[in-house]
Design a protein around this motif. Sequence first.
Motif, mmCIF file in Angstrom:
data_model
loop_
_atom_site.group_PDB
_atom_site.id
_atom_site.type_symbol
_atom_site.label_atom_id
_atom_site.label_comp_id
_atom_site.label_asym_id
_atom_site.label_seq_id
_atom_site.Cartn_x
_atom_site.Cartn_y
_atom_site.Cartn_z
ATOM 1 N N THR A 237 0.830 -1.196 0.000
ATOM 2 C CA THR A 237 0.000 0.000 0.000
ATOM 3 C C THR A 237 0.871 1.255 0.000
ATOM 4 N N GLY A 238 0.217 2.406 -0.069
ATOM 5 C CA GLY A 238 0.920 3.691 -0.075
ATOM 6 C C GLY A 238 -0.081 4.814 0.093
ATOM 7 N N HIS A 239 0.227 5.968 -0.503
ATOM 8 C CA HIS A 239 -0.684 7.111 -0.576
ATOM 9 C C HIS A 239 -0.802 7.860 0.742
ATOM 10 N N GLN A 240 -0.860 7.150 1.864
ATOM 11 C CA GLN A 240 -1.010 7.799 3.171
ATOM 12 C C GLN A 240 0.321 8.171 3.808
ATOM 13 N N HIS A 241 1.425 7.701 3.232
ATOM 14 C CA HIS A 241 2.775 8.019 3.726
ATOM 15 C C HIS A 241 3.043 7.421 5.110
ATOM 16 N N ARG A 242 2.399 6.315 5.411
ATOM 17 C CA ARG A 242 2.574 5.669 6.711
ATOM 18 C C ARG A 242 3.645 4.573 6.623
ATOM 19 N N GLU A 243 4.105 4.145 7.795
ATOM 20 C CA GLU A 243 5.030 3.010 7.879
ATOM 21 C C GLU A 243 4.290 1.861 8.563
ATOM 22 N N ILE A 244 3.938 0.854 7.770
ATOM 23 C CA ILE A 244 3.106 -0.247 8.250
ATOM 24 C C ILE A 244 3.718 -1.571 7.829
ATOM 25 N N SER A 245 3.764 -2.499 8.743
ATOM 26 C CA SER A 245 4.197 -3.861 8.443
ATOM 27 C C SER A 245 3.439 -4.794 9.371
ATOM 28 N N GLY A 246 2.607 -5.677 8.804
ATOM 29 C CA GLY A 246 1.818 -6.551 9.662
ATOM 30 C C GLY A 246 0.919 -7.475 8.873
ATOM 31 N N MET A 247 -0.196 -7.859 9.501
ATOM 32 C CA MET A 247 -1.140 -8.798 8.903
ATOM 33 C C MET A 247 -2.562 -8.306 9.129
ATOM 34 N N ILE A 248 -3.417 -8.540 8.157
ATOM 35 C CA ILE A 248 -4.861 -8.432 8.318
ATOM 36 C C ILE A 248 -5.427 -9.772 7.868
ATOM 37 N N ASP A 249 -5.933 -10.530 8.803
ATOM 38 C CA ASP A 249 -6.365 -11.904 8.543
ATOM 39 C C ASP A 249 -5.214 -12.690 7.927
ATOM 40 N N ASN A 250 -5.389 -13.197 6.720
ATOM 41 C CA ASN A 250 -4.354 -14.027 6.094
ATOM 42 C C ASN A 250 -3.480 -13.251 5.104
ATOM 43 N N THR A 251 -3.628 -11.938 5.075
ATOM 44 C CA THR A 251 -2.895 -11.122 4.112
ATOM 45 C C THR A 251 -1.800 -10.321 4.806
#
Length: 525
Positions: A237-251
Amino acid sequence: MMDKKKVSITILATSDIHGNVLPIQYGDNREVHHGLAKVSTIIKAERKTSEHVILIDNGDLIQGTPLTFNYVHNKNNNENPMIKILNHLRYDAAVIGNHEFNYGLNVLHEAVGNSCFPWLSANIIDAEKNTPYFGQPYIIKMIEDVKLAILGVTTHFIPSWEEPSHIAGLKFIDTLNATKQWVSEIIAKENPDILIVSYHGGFERDLISGELTEEPTGENQGFQICKEVEGIHVLFTGHQHREISGMIDNTTVIQPGMNGANVGKVEITLTQDPGENHIDDISSEIISCESVLADNEIVELISEYERETQDWLDNFIGTVEGDMKIEDPLSVRLKDHPYIEFINKMQMEISGAEISCTSLFNNASIGFKEKITMRDVVSNYIYPNTLKVLKLKGEDIKKALELSATYFIVNNSKEIEVNPKFITPKPQHYNYDMWEGINYILDISKPIGSRVTKLEQNGEPLGMNFEYHVVMNNYRASGGGQYTMFKEREVVKEINQDVSELLASYIIERGIIKASLNHNWKVIS
């Protein structure tokens, strides 16, 4: 019988580079810890240690710095510097971001045409042919008999912001629906071992609680995609300029920030059985560029572009009589300031409108020093906006002021501060406007929706049903930032020249500009 075999695949992703190559802040050339030159160092290190590397850019690449501005306006007979770098780094694919359209379709077509990699966006459609406008909606990569599919999609909210001429002939299909359609088709047709979606958009909900974090406009649909689309292994993902690393359900989900400050990394390990591949593990991380040295190869690659950009930025264009410097961004937004007054009065004079609004785009703006250069102009006015004059009723202006007033809250110490909703998950300081041509007071101690306690023009209350000509940038005029009261309003005049160019020309013509204050507005509590 064949032995089982382990295969490891590394996917690296950048997003929202916004024209940043060298680790410098163009306002004063101080060192910063971002840019493609640093990203290149990480990419090369990963290629030395990883078995297989796939490299993706997730959009908003070709716009955002004086380097890209100067290229488009002064040097566009040469190869786009951003494309030159991505070609050199052997990117496998890029996704169209919303800011790719900012310089118009001709610049974007040239960038896409000169790329040695495909640009993906399954939901940006040729309105006439009803097919993906940029050709390939997805690509297939084969790595040791492992089939990997990469689908590209883009936030469909672009028509809410972009100049209509920049997206003529295009349709923007709902991203969630398009992702469902194409994922289903890819699984049926390709049967990939790994399915990656690279989405230039972000998350509309908290990743853990699922609570909404923004208005459900459709601008960001990452959470819905993870919840409603079966079969996606990784969502970039992108666009929001955030730093994210993780899981949502199986993704597995990842978002690597902005400006080349980080690289997103996903590591996938598989076991190969005869005729079948099994995913053993998927891990993700954000690799910071902070302690990484810039790659001199990239520095040299754009050295000519950079030298010409620096020369252009140092062009002296005028002088300030008085003080237009910005010391404290919050104070600028609490009461009339000479820099904001100047921008508004310039917009009114150029357009002929009686009222103007503008914003302080971010907290890095420093205003104008005594000696003004092009560097000062493009560092303060960072977006390639144009101007529009709208015919608005007084009630539209009041609604807009009430919306701007939500930018503030009163804290426990009875002090005014910025509403956290305008800071996280993405800073949106540009969605607070300041006005000229009217007199007003915003009282933040009042409930939201009733904070405009004074609204006058020439000493008389603004007529709620009277019509006024108001000049603003094209982003705001299109309703950007939830200013829906401006949408569909009559456009009296369009000035299709970048505001930064208008500013520069205005200053050059006069030589000396005067800092002034008429104290026509303030924020109280």
